[in-house]
Motif scaffolding. Structure first.
Motif, PDB file in Angstrom:
ATOM      1  N   VAL A 139      34.622  20.804 -31.486  1.00 31.86           N
ATOM      2  CA  VAL A 139      34.861  22.010 -30.629  1.00 31.86           C
ATOM      3  C   VAL A 139      33.943  22.018 -29.715  1.00 31.86           C
ATOM      4  O   VAL A 139      32.709  21.761 -29.871  1.00 31.86           O
ATOM      5  N   LEU A 140      34.091  22.163 -28.323  1.00 31.07           N
ATOM      6  CA  LEU A 140      33.094  22.578 -27.383  1.00 31.07           C
ATOM      7  C   LEU A 140      32.983  24.013 -27.095  1.00 31.07           C
ATOM      8  O   LEU A 140      34.097  24.884 -26.870  1.00 31.07           O
ATOM      9  N   VAL A 141      31.756  24.533 -26.987  1.00 29.66           N
ATOM     10  CA  VAL A 141      31.414  26.117 -26.615  1.00 29.66           C
ATOM     11  C   VAL A 141      30.526  26.048 -25.583  1.00 29.66           C
ATOM     12  O   VAL A 141      29.414  25.450 -25.533  1.00 29.66           O
ATOM     13  N   GLY A 142      30.933  26.584 -24.462  1.00 26.62           N
ATOM     14  CA  GLY A 142      30.354  26.624 -23.142  1.00 26.62           C
ATOM     15  C   GLY A 142      31.158  27.006 -22.135  1.00 26.62           C
ATOM     16  O   GLY A 142      32.290  26.929 -21.967  1.00 26.62           O
ATOM     17  N   THR A 143      30.568  27.203 -20.969  1.00 25.15           N
ATOM     18  CA  THR A 143      28.994  27.734 -20.637  1.00 25.15           C
ATOM     19  C   THR A 143      29.082  29.075 -19.812  1.00 25.15           C
ATOM     20  O   THR A 143      30.056  29.833 -19.747  1.00 25.15           O
ATOM     21  N   VAL A 144      27.846  29.094 -19.241  1.00 25.71           N
ATOM     22  CA  VAL A 144      27.512  30.328 -18.243  1.00 25.71           C
ATOM     23  C   VAL A 144      28.180  30.278 -17.065  1.00 25.71           C
ATOM     24  O   VAL A 144      28.788  31.155 -16.554  1.00 25.71           O
ATOM     25  N   HIS A 145      27.923  29.095 -16.195  1.00 27.46           N
ATOM     26  CA  HIS A 145      28.099  28.847 -14.927  1.00 27.46           C
ATOM     27  C   HIS A 145      29.612  28.258 -14.617  1.00 27.46           C
ATOM     28  O   HIS A 145      30.184  27.434 -15.256  1.00 27.46           O
ATOM     29  N   SER A 146      30.200  29.129 -13.688  1.00 29.28           N
ATOM     30  CA  SER A 146      31.589  28.791 -13.490  1.00 29.28           C
ATOM     31  C   SER A 146      31.808  27.511 -13.146  1.00 29.28           C
ATOM     32  O   SER A 146      32.857  26.906 -13.450  1.00 29.28           O
ATOM     33  N   GLY A 147      30.917  26.766 -12.287  1.00 30.26           N
ATOM     34  CA  GLY A 147      31.270  25.435 -11.799  1.00 30.26           C
ATOM     35  C   GLY A 147      31.121  24.492 -12.862  1.00 30.26           C
ATOM     36  O   GLY A 147      32.076  23.611 -12.933  1.00 30.26           O
ATOM     37  N   VAL A 148      30.440  24.779 -13.801  1.00 34.60           N
ATOM     38  CA  VAL A 148      29.883  23.927 -14.795  1.00 34.60           C
ATOM     39  C   VAL A 148      31.299  24.140 -15.893  1.00 34.60           C
ATOM     40  O   VAL A 148      31.548  23.108 -16.257  1.00 34.60           O
ATOM     41  N   ALA A 149      31.772  25.170 -15.910  1.00 33.51           N
ATOM     42  CA  ALA A 149      32.499  25.423 -17.025  1.00 33.51           C
ATOM     43  C   ALA A 149      34.063  24.710 -16.595  1.00 33.51           C
ATOM     44  O   ALA A 149      34.971  24.454 -17.362  1.00 33.51           O
ATOM     45  N   LEU A 150      34.384  24.933 -15.273  1.00 29.20           N
ATOM     46  CA  LEU A 150      35.536  24.188 -14.812  1.00 29.20           C
ATOM     47  C   LEU A 150      35.465  22.766 -15.126  1.00 29.20           C
ATOM     48  O   LEU A 150      36.573  22.223 -15.403  1.00 29.20           O
ATOM     49  N   ALA A 151      34.367  22.283 -14.982  1.00 29.95           N
ATOM     50  CA  ALA A 151      34.079  20.489 -15.353  1.00 29.95           C
ATOM     51  C   ALA A 151      34.400  20.506 -16.759  1.00 29.95           C
ATOM     52  O   ALA A 151      35.209  19.450 -17.463  1.00 29.95           O
ATOM     53  N   MET A 152      33.912  21.305 -17.547  1.00 29.73           N
ATOM     54  CA  MET A 152      34.093  21.279 -19.069  1.00 29.73           C
ATOM     55  C   MET A 152      35.565  21.480 -19.445  1.00 29.73           C
ATOM     56  O   MET A 152      36.204  20.740 -20.432  1.00 29.73           O
ATOM     57  N   ALA A 153      36.261  22.334 -18.735  1.00 29.16           N
ATOM     58  CA  ALA A 153      37.779  22.620 -18.914  1.00 29.16           C
ATOM     59  C   ALA A 153      38.469  21.101 -18.467  1.00 29.16           C
ATOM     60  O   ALA A 153      39.382  20.999 -19.321  1.00 29.16           O
ATOM     61  N   ARG A 154      38.132  20.415 -17.660  1.00 35.37           N
ATOM     62  CA  ARG A 154      38.674  19.258 -17.315  1.00 35.37           C
ATOM     63  C   ARG A 154      38.493  18.379 -18.481  1.00 35.37           C
ATOM     64  O   ARG A 154      39.584  17.407 -18.722  1.00 35.37           O
ATOM     65  N   VAL A 155      37.325  17.955 -18.867  1.00 30.86           N
ATOM     66  CA  VAL A 155      37.109  17.185 -19.952  1.00 30.86           C
ATOM     67  C   VAL A 155      37.720  17.424 -21.302  1.00 30.86           C
ATOM     68  O   VAL A 155      38.251  16.580 -21.963  1.00 30.86           O
ATOM     69  N   ALA A 156      37.631  18.912 -21.520  1.00 33.24           N
ATOM     70  CA  ALA A 156      38.437  19.432 -22.577  1.00 33.24           C
ATOM     71  C   ALA A 156      40.119  19.037 -22.538  1.00 33.24           C
ATOM     72  O   ALA A 156      40.671  18.687 -23.387  1.00 33.24           O
ATOM     73  N   ARG A 157      40.514  19.300 -21.385  1.00 33.16           N
ATOM     74  CA  ARG A 157      42.066  18.960 -21.313  1.00 33.16           C
ATOM     75  C   ARG A 157      42.243  17.379 -21.320  1.00 33.16           C
ATOM     76  O   ARG A 157      43.308  17.342 -22.243  1.00 33.16           O
ATOM     77  N   GLU A 158      41.604  16.703 -20.926  1.00 32.95           N
ATOM     78  CA  GLU A 158      41.826  15.129 -20.935  1.00 32.95           C
ATOM     79  C   GLU A 158      41.317  14.592 -22.029  1.00 32.95           C
ATOM     80  O   GLU A 158      42.040  13.707 -22.667  1.00 32.95           O
TER      81      GLU A 158
END
Ligand code: PHB
Length: 389
Positions: free
Chosen positions: A98-117
């Motif tokens: 499980v990934l939990v994060g984060t505060v900053h929207s720009g960083v979280a959008l990248a996390m969402a990409r990694v999570a999707r892939e």
């Protein structure tokens, strides 16, 4: 095996069967990757989220759905350019579940990409980027916090309701600021107001002076701001020092005064903001949470602590439904999607796009608290624009 004593042979065979069935993996600790800022203007926010998350787990005896948790941590520095690499440290190197994060929207959008892939379960405990539960929505992506649009829209409704006609906005030039201002504008203009000018500066700069001079010159009826963390405390001080606090009404997204009141000094007092949490919500649930948090950490909880706590509650609801069997991902995610979360902010459910549907409160800062004033918008759901799920 014929030379081994029978008991040893049986034990070996049982261990081999367990390994191939994967059942052993369901009793090992569940790996949680905490990707949060530990440095920079949002460092304190990351710390509160982690404290909130761990508090809920502790209250459950250290387990969710019968599973122990093992934590892996990365400091994302609120730095979008490093975000993909940082998320992959957790997903590929540490192989978190499980990934939990984060505060900053720009960083979280990248996390969402990694999570999707990688089809990793992601729970966002703050970042409001509208797209996370909009165009980037996915069955494995959840948010325990808000969309940037939500508190902004609430401020717009309040400002228009007070009869103000001409507004100026001021924020950092990145997704969160832009979307927060968009929400404000929508709520304000629907109520008959007009935003006459949007002012911005790069994240996380705090050289507000030229922009404050412009506000003083334009004399709008009201100013709306989105800032957070260390930068927000500096903004409140500078707004006061420029004489604007006395002369031009102000309203902000609640992050401006959450966790910033001590550093802001007198500039932080009596400030109106809108948010999905107020410190003094007088319910048994909120009172118990604040007491538990204060006992555990010798500090007062804030909205970030609530969001971290609720991220753990959401994961707990999913794991409980599958009795800790993380391999049952579809059932786990379905249970998360329909859970009623008993949050300190008040009970909430998730929208079809996995964003909290929640009341937005008007608050006023007093001492070290953001006090409840009224409900600005009841049960506000983000429109979830662009979500195909
Ligand atoms: C965001 O980047 O989405 C953000 C950051 C800090 C906040 C709220 C939103 O307090």
């Amino acid at each position: 095996m014929q030379h081994l004593p029978r008991a040893v042979a049986l034990a070996l065979a049982a261990a081999a069967a367990l390994a191939t069935s994967g059942a052993g993996a369901q009793t090992a600790p569940l790996k949680i990757g905490l990707m949060l800022p530990a440095t920079g203007t949002y460092a304190a926010l990351g710390d509160m989220i982690e404290k909130g998350f761990k508090l809920y787990v502790q209250e459950q005896g250290g387990k969710l759905g019968g599973r122990e948790l093992q934590y892996f941590k990365v400091d994302d520095e609120s730095e979008p350019s490093k975000a993909i690499d940082n998320a992959n440290k957790l997903v590929k190197r540490d192989q978190v579940d499980v990934l939990v994060g984060t505060v900053h929207s720009g960083v979280a959008l990248a996390m969402a990409r990694v999570a999707r892939e990688s089809n990793t379960l992601l729970i966002v405990p703050n970042a409001g980027a509208d797209d996370i539960t909009g165009s980037q929505c996915a069955p494995n992506i959840f948010r325990s916090s808000f969309s940037n649009w939500q508190p902004g829209y609430g401020s717009g409704v309040v400002a228009a309701g007070k009869g103000y006609k001409r507004a100026m906005t001021i924020t950092w030039a990145y997704a969160a600021g832009a979307e927060s201002v968009k929400g404000f504008t929508e709520g304000f203009e629907k109520g008959g107001g007009k935003v006459i000018k949007d002012l911005k500066l790069p994240f996380p700069n705090v050289e507000f002076q030229a922009l404050l001079t412009e506000i003083a010159a334009q004399k709008p009826d009201i100013v709306y701001a989105f800032f957070a963390g260390g930068g927000a405390a500096k903004f409140l001080k500078d707004y006061d020092a420029a004489g604007l606090k006395k002369s031009i009404p102000f309203i902000g997204a609640g992050f401006v005064t959450d966790g910033t009141l001590e550093a802001a000094g007198p500039g932080g007092q009596g400030v109106l903001t809108t948010l999905h949490y107020a410190d003094n919500i007088d319910t048994p649930r909120n009172n118990a949470f604040r007491k538990s948090f204060a006992l555990a950490y010798k500090a007062n909880a804030d909205v970030y602590a609530v969001q971290g706590y609720d991220a753990a509650q959401m994961l707990g609801a999913g794991l409980a439904a599958v009795k800790g069997d993380f391999a049952k991902r579809d059932a786990l995610q379905a249970a998360m999607a329909k859970a009623v979360i008993d949050s300190p902010r008040g009970k909430f459910t998730l929208s079809r796009q996995h964003n909290p549907v929640q009341d937005i409160f008007l608050r006023e800062s007093k001492g070290m608290n953001n006090d409840f004033v009224s409900i600005a918008v009841k049960q506000l759901a983000d429109p979830g624009r662009g979500c195909k799920m």
